[in-house]
Design a protein around this motif. Structure first.
Motif, PDB file in Angstrom:
ATOM      1  N   LEU A  97       0.574  21.706  14.239  1.00  0.00           N
ATOM      2  CA  LEU A  97       0.181  23.110  14.087  1.00  0.00           C
ATOM      3  C   LEU A  97      -1.229  23.351  14.612  1.00  0.00           C
ATOM      4  O   LEU A  97      -1.503  24.375  15.283  1.00  0.00           O
ATOM      5  CB  LEU A  97       0.282  23.499  12.614  1.00  0.00           C
ATOM      6  N   SER A  98      -2.129  22.420  14.351  1.00  0.00           N
ATOM      7  CA  SER A  98      -3.508  22.537  14.823  1.00  0.00           C
ATOM      8  C   SER A  98      -3.554  22.526  16.346  1.00  0.00           C
ATOM      9  O   SER A  98      -4.238  23.350  16.970  1.00  0.00           O
ATOM     10  CB  SER A  98      -4.340  21.402  14.256  1.00  0.00           C
ATOM     11  N   SER A  99      -2.852  21.595  16.956  1.00  0.00           N
ATOM     12  CA  SER A  99      -2.855  21.539  18.425  1.00  0.00           C
ATOM     13  C   SER A  99      -2.157  22.762  19.020  1.00  0.00           C
ATOM     14  O   SER A  99      -2.575  23.287  20.070  1.00  0.00           O
ATOM     15  CB  SER A  99      -2.211  20.252  18.926  1.00  0.00           C
ATOM     16  N   ASP A 100      -1.122  23.258  18.387  1.00  0.00           N
ATOM     17  CA  ASP A 100      -0.413  24.436  18.882  1.00  0.00           C
ATOM     18  C   ASP A 100      -1.302  25.675  18.794  1.00  0.00           C
ATOM     19  O   ASP A 100      -1.315  26.499  19.734  1.00  0.00           O
ATOM     20  CB  ASP A 100       0.869  24.643  18.087  1.00  0.00           C
ATOM     21  N   PHE A 101      -2.037  25.836  17.707  1.00  0.00           N
ATOM     22  CA  PHE A 101      -2.942  26.979  17.591  1.00  0.00           C
ATOM     23  C   PHE A 101      -4.023  26.936  18.668  1.00  0.00           C
ATOM     24  O   PHE A 101      -4.365  27.960  19.259  1.00  0.00           O
ATOM     25  CB  PHE A 101      -3.593  27.038  16.213  1.00  0.00           C
ATOM     26  N   SER A 102      -4.587  25.770  18.899  1.00  0.00           N
ATOM     27  CA  SER A 102      -5.649  25.682  19.910  1.00  0.00           C
ATOM     28  C   SER A 102      -5.107  26.014  21.289  1.00  0.00           C
ATOM     29  O   SER A 102      -5.784  26.672  22.086  1.00  0.00           O
ATOM     30  CB  SER A 102      -6.290  24.299  19.889  1.00  0.00           C
ATOM     31  N   GLN A 103      -3.880  25.588  21.609  1.00  0.00           N
ATOM     32  CA  GLN A 103      -3.291  25.923  22.911  1.00  0.00           C
ATOM     33  C   GLN A 103      -2.965  27.411  22.994  1.00  0.00           C
ATOM     34  O   GLN A 103      -3.180  28.053  24.024  1.00  0.00           O
ATOM     35  CB  GLN A 103      -2.032  25.100  23.147  1.00  0.00           C
ATOM     36  N   THR A 104      -2.440  27.987  21.913  1.00  0.00           N
ATOM     37  CA  THR A 104      -2.068  29.396  21.926  1.00  0.00           C
ATOM     38  C   THR A 104      -3.294  30.277  22.068  1.00  0.00           C
ATOM     39  O   THR A 104      -3.308  31.220  22.887  1.00  0.00           O
ATOM     40  CB  THR A 104      -1.319  29.752  20.638  1.00  0.00           C
ATOM     41  N   PHE A 105      -4.342  30.019  21.326  1.00  0.00           N
ATOM     42  CA  PHE A 105      -5.527  30.865  21.400  1.00  0.00           C
ATOM     43  C   PHE A 105      -6.303  30.650  22.694  1.00  0.00           C
ATOM     44  O   PHE A 105      -6.963  31.556  23.181  1.00  0.00           O
ATOM     45  CB  PHE A 105      -6.427  30.659  20.188  1.00  0.00           C
ATOM     46  N   SER A 106      -6.196  29.459  23.268  1.00  0.00           N
ATOM     47  CA  SER A 106      -6.875  29.259  24.551  1.00  0.00           C
ATOM     48  C   SER A 106      -6.170  30.075  25.629  1.00  0.00           C
ATOM     49  O   SER A 106      -6.818  30.582  26.567  1.00  0.00           O
ATOM     50  CB  SER A 106      -6.921  27.795  24.933  1.00  0.00           C
ATOM     51  N   LEU A 107      -4.854  30.246  25.552  1.00  0.00           N
ATOM     52  CA  LEU A 107      -4.146  31.082  26.515  1.00  0.00           C
ATOM     53  C   LEU A 107      -4.524  32.548  26.323  1.00  0.00           C
ATOM     54  O   LEU A 107      -4.630  33.300  27.302  1.00  0.00           O
ATOM     55  CB  LEU A 107      -2.637  30.911  26.358  1.00  0.00           C
ATOM     56  N   TRP A 108      -4.725  33.010  25.131  1.00  0.00           N
ATOM     57  CA  TRP A 108      -5.096  34.389  24.869  1.00  0.00           C
ATOM     58  C   TRP A 108      -6.498  34.676  25.397  1.00  0.00           C
ATOM     59  O   TRP A 108      -6.776  35.748  25.905  1.00  0.00           O
ATOM     60  CB  TRP A 108      -5.031  34.697  23.376  1.00  0.00           C
TER      61      TRP A 108
END
Length: 112
Positions: A97-108
């Motif tokens: 979940l932590s790695s997924d959040f960092s990838q998602t917010f970096s795309l935003w």
């Protein structure tokens, strides 16, 4: 003295009172008659037919309690292992979940 006989002559003065006889006088079954009171009485075992039914029932209950105790121990150990596996799964889920959040917010952030 506790372990020595009274000297009756020079040849057996201070001879040990509890020592075994000399090798030429020693018999094969020297200690057969010795009983210290701590041995189990295997010669006077009670035949199974002479045991009262109440005693048999008490013994059966005791064995069932021992078996139930081992079952409880096994279930406790299994429960601890399941809890440890679930904790490891939760840690893996939080890492994902932590790695997924960092990838998602970096795309935003890149889109803005």
């Amino acid at each position: 003295m506790a372990y020595f006989r009274e000297p009756s002559g020079q040849e057996d003065a201070y001879a040990r009172q509890f020592s075994p006889p000399p090798a030429d006088e020693q018999e094969e079954d020297f200690y057969d008659g010795y009983d210290d009171g701590f041995d189990e009485l295997t010669e006077q075992e009670v035949p199974e037919a002479d045991i009262p039914p109440e005693e048999k029932a008490r013994e059966r209950r005791r064995l069932f309690r021992i078996a139930a105790g081992f079952g409880d121990l096994g279930a406790s150990i299994l429960g601890v292992l399941v809890i440890l596996a679930l904790v490891a799964f939760l840690i893996a889920l939080l890492r994902f979940l932590s790695s997924d959040f960092s990838q998602t917010f970096s795309l935003w952030l890149n889109r803005l």
